[in-house]
Design a protein around this motif. Structure first.
Motif, mmCIF file in Angstrom:
data_model
loop_
_atom_site.group_PDB
_atom_site.id
_atom_site.type_symbol
_atom_site.label_atom_id
_atom_site.label_comp_id
_atom_site.label_asym_id
_atom_site.label_seq_id
_atom_site.Cartn_x
_atom_site.Cartn_y
_atom_site.Cartn_z
ATOM 1 N N GLU A 182 7.686 7.637 0.426
ATOM 2 C CA GLU A 182 6.998 7.716 1.712
ATOM 3 C C GLU A 182 5.621 8.375 1.561
ATOM 4 O O GLU A 182 4.648 7.965 2.207
ATOM 5 N N ALA A 183 5.522 9.384 0.716
ATOM 6 C CA ALA A 183 4.226 10.068 0.540
ATOM 7 C C ALA A 183 3.183 9.073 0.019
ATOM 8 O O ALA A 183 2.015 9.120 0.438
ATOM 9 N N VAL A 184 3.606 8.181 -0.867
ATOM 10 C CA VAL A 184 2.658 7.208 -1.428
ATOM 11 C C VAL A 184 2.264 6.185 -0.360
ATOM 12 O O VAL A 184 1.080 5.868 -0.181
ATOM 13 N N ILE A 185 3.275 5.711 0.384
ATOM 14 C CA ILE A 185 2.976 4.705 1.415
ATOM 15 C C ILE A 185 2.037 5.316 2.458
ATOM 16 O O ILE A 185 1.036 4.708 2.856
ATOM 17 N N SER A 186 2.322 6.552 2.885
ATOM 18 C CA SER A 186 1.446 7.094 3.934
ATOM 19 C C SER A 186 0.066 7.458 3.392
ATOM 20 O O SER A 186 -0.920 7.348 4.105
ATOM 21 N N LYS A 187 -0.010 7.808 2.124
ATOM 22 C CA LYS A 187 -1.342 8.054 1.541
ATOM 23 C C LYS A 187 -2.166 6.750 1.537
ATOM 24 O O LYS A 187 -3.345 6.733 1.894
ATOM 25 N N MET A 188 -1.511 5.663 1.122
ATOM 26 C CA MET A 188 -2.245 4.381 1.109
ATOM 27 C C MET A 188 -2.622 3.956 2.532
ATOM 28 O O MET A 188 -3.674 3.336 2.749
ATOM 29 N N ALA A 189 -1.750 4.304 3.475
ATOM 30 C CA ALA A 189 -2.000 3.877 4.863
ATOM 31 C C ALA A 189 -2.973 4.805 5.588
ATOM 32 O O ALA A 189 -3.412 4.506 6.699
ATOM 33 N N ALA A 190 -3.346 5.931 4.953
ATOM 34 C CA ALA A 190 -4.196 6.917 5.647
ATOM 35 C C ALA A 190 -5.589 6.364 5.937
ATOM 36 O O ALA A 190 -6.108 5.543 5.176
ATOM 37 N N ASP A 191 -6.176 6.833 7.029
ATOM 38 C CA ASP A 191 -7.515 6.362 7.414
ATOM 39 C C ASP A 191 -8.547 6.551 6.320
ATOM 40 O O ASP A 191 -9.429 5.727 6.135
ATOM 41 N N GLU A 192 -8.446 7.685 5.599
ATOM 42 C CA GLU A 192 -9.499 7.975 4.618
ATOM 43 C C GLU A 192 -9.375 7.141 3.339
ATOM 44 O O GLU A 192 -10.250 7.200 2.481
ATOM 45 N N THR A 193 -8.301 6.362 3.211
ATOM 46 C CA THR A 193 -8.153 5.512 2.019
ATOM 47 C C THR A 193 -8.857 4.176 2.246
ATOM 48 O O THR A 193 -8.465 3.402 3.114
ATOM 49 N N TYR A 194 -9.874 3.918 1.463
ATOM 50 C CA TYR A 194 -10.624 2.663 1.607
ATOM 51 C C TYR A 194 -10.284 1.668 0.504
ATOM 52 O O TYR A 194 -10.530 0.481 0.639
ATOM 53 N N ILE A 195 -9.817 2.213 -0.618
ATOM 54 C CA ILE A 195 -9.554 1.356 -1.782
ATOM 55 C C ILE A 195 -8.236 1.781 -2.418
ATOM 56 O O ILE A 195 -7.995 2.977 -2.607
ATOM 57 N N VAL A 196 -7.384 0.809 -2.735
ATOM 58 C CA VAL A 196 -6.248 1.090 -3.618
ATOM 59 C C VAL A 196 -6.545 0.332 -4.906
ATOM 60 O O VAL A 196 -6.706 -0.891 -4.892
ATOM 61 N N SER A 197 -6.700 1.067 -5.989
ATOM 62 C CA SER A 197 -7.051 0.400 -7.244
ATOM 63 C C SER A 197 -5.874 0.477 -8.215
ATOM 64 O O SER A 197 -4.992 1.331 -8.072
ATOM 65 N N LEU A 198 -5.899 -0.439 -9.169
ATOM 66 C CA LEU A 198 -4.728 -0.594 -10.042
ATOM 67 C C LEU A 198 -5.103 -0.729 -11.517
ATOM 68 O O LEU A 198 -6.010 -1.493 -11.858
ATOM 69 N N THR A 199 -4.405 0.025 -12.369
ATOM 70 C CA THR A 199 -4.313 -0.352 -13.787
ATOM 71 C C THR A 199 -2.823 -0.305 -14.105
ATOM 72 O O THR A 199 -2.277 0.730 -14.446
ATOM 73 N N ILE A 200 -2.195 -1.452 -13.913
ATOM 74 C CA ILE A 200 -0.737 -1.512 -14.053
ATOM 75 C C ILE A 200 -0.353 -2.382 -15.259
ATOM 76 O O ILE A 200 0.804 -2.777 -15.375
ATOM 77 N N THR A 201 -1.309 -2.665 -16.111
ATOM 78 C CA THR A 201 -1.190 -3.479 -17.332
ATOM 79 C C THR A 201 -0.989 -4.973 -17.010
ATOM 80 O O THR A 201 -0.566 -5.324 -15.906
ATOM 81 N N GLU A 202 -1.259 -5.758 -18.028
ATOM 82 C CA GLU A 202 -1.195 -7.215 -17.840
ATOM 83 C C GLU A 202 0.182 -7.635 -17.350
ATOM 84 O O GLU A 202 0.324 -8.552 -16.540
ATOM 85 N N GLY A 203 1.221 -6.963 -17.840
ATOM 86 C CA GLY A 203 2.587 -7.347 -17.472
ATOM 87 C C GLY A 203 2.962 -6.918 -16.050
ATOM 88 O O GLY A 203 3.959 -7.403 -15.489
ATOM 89 N N GLY A 204 2.177 -6.027 -15.455
ATOM 90 C CA GLY A 204 2.558 -5.451 -14.163
ATOM 91 C C GLY A 204 2.385 -6.385 -12.980
ATOM 92 O O GLY A 204 2.828 -6.077 -11.870
ATOM 93 N N TYR A 205 1.745 -7.538 -13.211
ATOM 94 C CA TYR A 205 1.445 -8.424 -12.076
ATOM 95 C C TYR A 205 2.587 -9.390 -11.767
ATOM 96 O O TYR A 205 2.511 -10.178 -10.833
ATOM 97 N N ASN A 206 3.625 -9.323 -12.597
ATOM 98 C CA ASN A 206 4.880 -10.014 -12.296
ATOM 99 C C ASN A 206 4.736 -11.514 -12.102
ATOM 100 O O ASN A 206 5.351 -12.102 -11.226
ATOM 101 N N TYR A 207 3.876 -12.136 -12.924
ATOM 102 C CA TYR A 207 3.819 -13.601 -12.820
ATOM 103 C C TYR A 207 4.213 -14.216 -14.138
ATOM 104 O O TYR A 207 4.125 -13.583 -15.194
ATOM 105 N N ASP A 208 4.674 -15.453 -14.021
ATOM 106 C CA ASP A 208 5.054 -16.197 -15.208
ATOM 107 C C ASP A 208 3.769 -16.853 -15.726
ATOM 108 O O ASP A 208 3.215 -17.723 -15.054
ATOM 109 N N PRO A 209 3.274 -16.435 -16.913
ATOM 110 C CA PRO A 209 1.972 -16.948 -17.352
ATOM 111 C C PRO A 209 1.934 -18.465 -17.497
ATOM 112 O O PRO A 209 0.875 -19.070 -17.361
ATOM 113 N N SER A 210 3.090 -19.081 -17.771
ATOM 114 C CA SER A 210 3.018 -20.529 -17.978
ATOM 115 C C SER A 210 2.849 -21.270 -16.655
ATOM 116 O O SER A 210 2.155 -22.273 -16.583
ATOM 117 N N SER A 211 3.472 -20.740 -15.580
ATOM 118 C CA SER A 211 3.353 -21.454 -14.307
ATOM 119 C C SER A 211 2.361 -20.766 -13.388
ATOM 120 O O SER A 211 1.879 -21.338 -12.422
#
Ligand code: CS2
Length: 502
Positions: free
Chosen positions: A116-145
């Motif tokens: 909940e702390a993370v969700i409300s931080k992202m939802a807070a008014d002062e948050t303008y950007i959520v940025s990510l370095t979750i590695t190539e594998g973190g995007y959860n897609y099948d590279p072939s399709s």
């Protein structure tokens, strides 16, 4: 020299050679929530942001870190114990190391402890950007399709536990739903991972995920949230004990410094949902279309890293610098970049590709950067499909060269099978797919194409007869015990003969 523990209260006592934040840290807001506070985030986005705040005194842009995995806990503890300060040790090729303390991190939330702390931080008014370095594998897609992978058990978990997600998509969905419900504008979602069209991919994956349970929210995200594409670059080896010792020699006790090369580049598409830091004032390039830059970087730098990493590991090298300083590997990389990558690259505005390639070789050879091949080869299952397979596919379409790329895949097969160098030394394998890779690789002893028959990594590569023939010839040589350097010598000789003949 006095050695000082890094803390807010000791900043003014650090040696004068150490650059420190000059803004009022207590007054920082956290306009950015960043997920995945690894070395690369700390040497790149946080570095640019800190420089921007230093120069502008624009205090909206502090960064609140978020860790999604248990493995992030130690990072949080170190940062917390240092008032979220850390140092960047920039290692120049002449042996000189520059130290800069970064102060823009304001907090660090461990998502599993308190979703909940993370969700409300992202939802807070002062948050303008959520940025990510979750590695190539973190995007959860099948590279072939290119499609979202709903079979991932963590995704299934998140769909049934929207208040306690495990993965990034669940957090973004919950925070965006909250903003929409309260009629507040969304944040920008900014990927800083080495994936081509990283913004577009993030958007596609998130919208697909959300559409599985809330059509209206998915439509709103599609039409209101911006996902700028970006090319990110700075070689950032994993921090080890020697870096802690180096920081100490330079006057600072830092539990988790980050080390990197002097070079850095960030090319960002100007597509933000709300305000953003003026990163262009501190060296970032803001462009309309980032595609040529990201293609160039991923296919030349990251793919060359994988070539050096996989083949260099078999040869018994431990770092990128060791590998590139072997003249045979310098030739191999030059040939790879010139013959297998450059022909399929478009012109890149403002960049002379031959200078860019020369600079890459010089960066790889920086003797002060000990970038381990273990780091480079970690998660190769996600990297090879992102950095190398698209190049092979394009070459196959245009009748281009694929000899080095196919040798790399054959080498990766042997590496995944034996977990040994060709001299019999153990290799440390860090890959979520290590077991599957090992099984497929092992099967190639009987069925030489078995490793290629992994469509989630190689797509339909196994259906291309000429590629398979080339690949099989390397598999048979490698499994017969022919040393990688001999295979490289004959590959380069053949390439040269072909050139003369042509
Ligand atoms: C490397 C990258 O591990 C890898 O795949 O190629 O981490 C590389 O060092 C960075 O992308 C440099 O910008």
């Amino acid at each position: 020299m006095d050695v000082i523990s890094l803390q807010q209260s000791t900043l003014s006592s650090l040696p004068t050679t150490v650059a420190v934040p000059e803004y009022d840290r207590q007054a920082l807001q956290s306009g950015i929530v960043h997920v995945g506070v690894g070395g690369f985030h700390r040497s790149h986005q946080a570095f640019y942001t800190d420089n921007y705040i230093n120069g502008s005194d624009d205090l909206r842009w502090g960064i609140c870190g978020v860790g999604l995995r248990e493995a992030d806990r130690l990072v949080k503890q170190h940062l917390e114990s240092q008032d979220y300060l850390y140092s960047i040790l920039t290692k120049h090729p002449d042996g000189h190391t520059q130290v800069q303390v970064i102060g823009c991190m304001t907090d660090f939330l461990m998502a599993p402890d308190d979703p909940e702390a993370v969700i409300s931080k992202m939802a807070a008014d002062e948050t303008y950007i959520v940025s990510l370095t979750i590695t190539e594998g973190g995007y959860n897609y099948d590279p072939s399709s290119g499609e979202f992978d709903f079979t991932n058990p963590d995704i299934q978990h998140d769909l049934t536990n929207p208040d306690k997600p495990k993965l990034i998509f669940g957090y973004l969905a919950a925070a965006l739903a909250r903003r929409r419900k309260t009629d507040r504008p969304p944040f920008t979602i900014q990927s800083c991972d080495n994936i081509q069209h990283n913004g577009d991919i993030t958007r596609k994956m998130l919208v697909t995920y959300i559409r599985a349970f809330d059509h209206e929210l998915a439509d709103w995200v599609e039409s209101h949230v911006c996902f700028p594409n970006a090319m990110v670059d700075r070689i950032t080896p994993a921090t080890d004990q020697s870096d802690l010792a180096l920081a100490k020699n330079l006057g600072i006790i830092d539990k988790w410094p980050v080390t990197c090369e002097p070079f850095h580049q960030w090319v960002i598409e100007d597509k933000f949902s709300q305000q953003r830091p003026a990163w262009e004032l501190v060296g970032a390039q803001i462009v309309d279309d980032v595609t040529p830059y990201e293609t160039m970087k991923i296919r030349l730098l990251n793919a060359s890293h994988s070539v050096l990493g996989i083949l260099g590991s078999l040869r018994g090298y431990q770092t990128i610098e060791q590998a590139i300083c072997d003249p045979l590997f310098t030739k191999l990389i030059t040939e790879f970049m010139d013959k297998e990558v450059t022909p399929i690259l478009d012109a890149v505005p403002g960049i002379d590709l031959s200078d860019y390639k020369k600079t890459l070789i010089a960066r790889f050879a920086n003797p002060n950067i000990k970038d381990s091949l273990t780091r480079i080869c970690s998660q190769s299952s996600a990297k090879v499909s992102t950095f190398l397979v698209p190049t092979i596919m394009e070459n196959l379409k245009s009748n281009g060269n694929t000899a080095i790329a196919s040798l790399v895949i054959a080498g990766w097969c042997l590496y995944s099978d034996t977990h040994l160098t060709q001299q019999g030394e153990p290799l440390e394998i860090i890959d979520d797919m290590a077991e599957t890779l090992q099984q497929a690789a092992h099967a190639s002893r009987i069925s030489p194409l078995a490793f290629l028959e992994q469509p989630s990594i190689f797509g339909a590569l196994v259906e291309n007869t000429s590629f398979c023939n080339e690949y099989k010839s390397y598999i048979s040589k490698l499994y017969a015990g022919v040393a990688i350097e001999h295979i490289i010598v004959s590959l380069l000789d053949q390439a040269q003969a072909k050139q003369v003949y042509n």
